[in-house]
Design a protein around this motif. Structure first.
Motif, PDB file in Angstrom:
ATOM      1  N   GLY A 105       0.789  -1.223   0.000  1.00 52.19           N
ATOM      2  CA  GLY A 105       0.000   0.000   0.000  1.00 52.19           C
ATOM      3  C   GLY A 105       0.822   1.274   0.000  1.00 52.19           C
ATOM      4  O   GLY A 105       0.345   2.320   0.435  1.00 52.19           O
ATOM      5  N   THR A 108      -0.832   4.158  -1.968  1.00 52.67           N
ATOM      6  CA  THR A 108      -1.983   4.666  -1.221  1.00 52.67           C
ATOM      7  C   THR A 108      -1.520   5.529  -0.053  1.00 52.67           C
ATOM      8  O   THR A 108      -2.090   6.594   0.214  1.00 52.67           O
ATOM      9  N   THR A 236       3.763  -3.791   5.963  1.00 54.37           N
ATOM     10  CA  THR A 236       2.644  -4.396   6.665  1.00 54.37           C
ATOM     11  C   THR A 236       3.230  -5.205   7.819  1.00 54.37           C
ATOM     12  O   THR A 236       4.449  -5.440   7.855  1.00 54.37           O
ATOM     13  N   ASN A 265       1.264  -0.145   7.528  1.00 57.15           N
ATOM     14  CA  ASN A 265      -0.034  -0.102   6.874  1.00 57.15           C
ATOM     15  C   ASN A 265      -0.788  -1.414   7.126  1.00 57.15           C
ATOM     16  O   ASN A 265      -0.172  -2.446   7.393  1.00 57.15           O
ATOM     17  N   MET A 266      -2.118  -1.360   7.051  1.00 54.94           N
ATOM     18  CA  MET A 266      -2.972  -2.549   7.275  1.00 54.94           C
ATOM     19  C   MET A 266      -2.708  -3.169   8.640  1.00 54.94           C
ATOM     20  O   MET A 266      -2.632  -4.386   8.789  1.00 54.94           O
ATOM     21  N   ARG A 309      -9.574   1.690   0.163  1.00 53.65           N
ATOM     22  CA  ARG A 309      -9.554   1.102  -1.182  1.00 53.65           C
ATOM     23  C   ARG A 309     -10.567   1.779  -2.088  1.00 53.65           C
ATOM     24  O   ARG A 309     -10.259   2.173  -3.225  1.00 53.65           O
TER      25      ARG A 309
END
Length: 355
Positions: A105, A108, A236, A265-266, A309
């Motif tokens: 990501g 993003t 992640t 992230n996540m 997303r």
């Protein structure tokens, strides 16, 4: 008396940075005339390098010692000489947003981070340096648009496109949506250099480079040619991602680039109907542990959410679409932490080495 004044100033702590003023190396001059004390600081932008509250605290501390004097704190802005020598325009901070592997990501994060920083009043731009997989045109709602060209001092420059207060430059503006960029190493590095040098950026406080994953030609070209302020690494929580993070950080260390920190992230998933629950789908706390192990800052964590997303696919990053969401608040915290890490460095660019 000047030494006494200097000693008091140097012991004042910047509450936000948790560092003493003396450690920030910003004091330029002290002038004492009759019953007036003037203190001069010289900073490289952004001006948040010295908090307003810190200047007030300096005045208060000096008043306690010299109560019959008037105290004034002056902050002057200074351009980075290295940046002025290398860049055609004034770009104050250049930050690589990198990852050890794909799929974490990174693009993003870059898209949302840029908007979060711009919301603080800074002028922000993104260079989408992922030549093979440019994502920023889609995320910023700029698909099928082209950059205009202008002539300036006998040279041709491209004008960045702009949305949500952020300037964007991408290889994606030169390709059709389904067209592949088929390039070998030397050509790849050349395209990246062209994207950076042949753009009329204007005055920019923060230029974020959305890097391709790994440690290849573009990363090495950047470290050799561009005076980066630093790099942030996106990961992640799972170990398969963290292994590559360590390699990426090792590369930046070897080429003398300041690593500003790790973004996880996540990090976890919270179901909309169960706001008190956190499900650690990819593991828990891996980014923070890695940052601690490598003695680099942990900049923050971003929860997994379908909203991120969807907003990216719609061409309106979550920070622009819903500034009150949990994810947007996370990006705002990370943006502030990155700015603080740059401040701690004093905006000093590490010396380049040849590879």
């Amino acid at each position: 008396m000047i030494e006494k004044v200097k000693s008091i100033i140097n012991q004042v702590e910047d509450k936000k940075l948790k560092k003493k003023v003396g450690d920030l190396n910003l004091l330029k001059d002290i002038k004492i005339n009759d019953k007036q004390i003037d203190i001069y600081f010289e900073v490289i932008p952004p001006l948040q390098t010295l908090q307003c509250s810190t200047g007030t605290e300096i005045e208060n501390q000096l008043k306690n010692e010299f109560n019959d004097f008037s105290i004034s704190v002056h902050i002057d802005e200074k351009d980075s000489e290295e940046n002025k020598a290398i860049l055609p325009t004034k770009i104050k901070n250049l930050i690589a947003v990198a990852s050890g592997k794909g799929g974490v990501g990174k693009s993003t994060v870059t898209a949302n981070l840029a908007i979060a920083i711009s919301k603080t009043g800074a002028k922000v731009a993104i260079l989408d340096a992922d030549i093979y997989g440019p994502s920023q045109p889609l995320m910023y709602g700029l698909v099928n648009q082209n950059m205009e060209a202008i002539e300036k001092e006998g040279k041709i420059y491209a004008l960045p496109l702009e949305n949500y207060g952020v300037k964007v430059v991408s290889m994606g503006f030169a390709l059709q949506p389904n067209q592949a960029a088929i390039l070998r190493g030397p050509m790849l590095a050349g395209y990246f250099t062209m994207l950076f040098e042949q753009v009329d950026w204007g005055d920019i406080d923060y230029l974020l480079f959305d890097m391709p994953p790994g440690t290849g030609d573009i990363q090495l070209t950047m470290t050799q040619k561009i005076p980066l302020t630093g790099a942030v690494i996106v990961t992640t929580p799972q170990e398969v991602s963290l292994i590559d993070v360590r390699r990426s950080i090792d590369m930046f260390n070897k080429v003398n680039i300041n690593v500003l920190g790790i973004i996880e992230n996540m990090s976890y998933f919270t179901p909309p109907d169960m706001p008190g629950k956190k499900y650690y789908i990819f593991g828990e706390g891996g980014g923070k542990r890695t940052a601690t192990d490598l003695n680099i800052p942990f900049l923050g964590e971003i929860p997994l959410s379908i909203n991120i997303r969807e907003s990216g696919d719609e061409g309106k990053p979550i920070v622009a679409k819903d500034s009150d969401s949990v994810q947007s608040k996370s990006f705002k915290i990370i943006a502030e932490n990155i700015k603080n890490e740059i401040i701690k460095l004093g905006n000093k660019v590490a010396p380049k080495i040849n590879i």
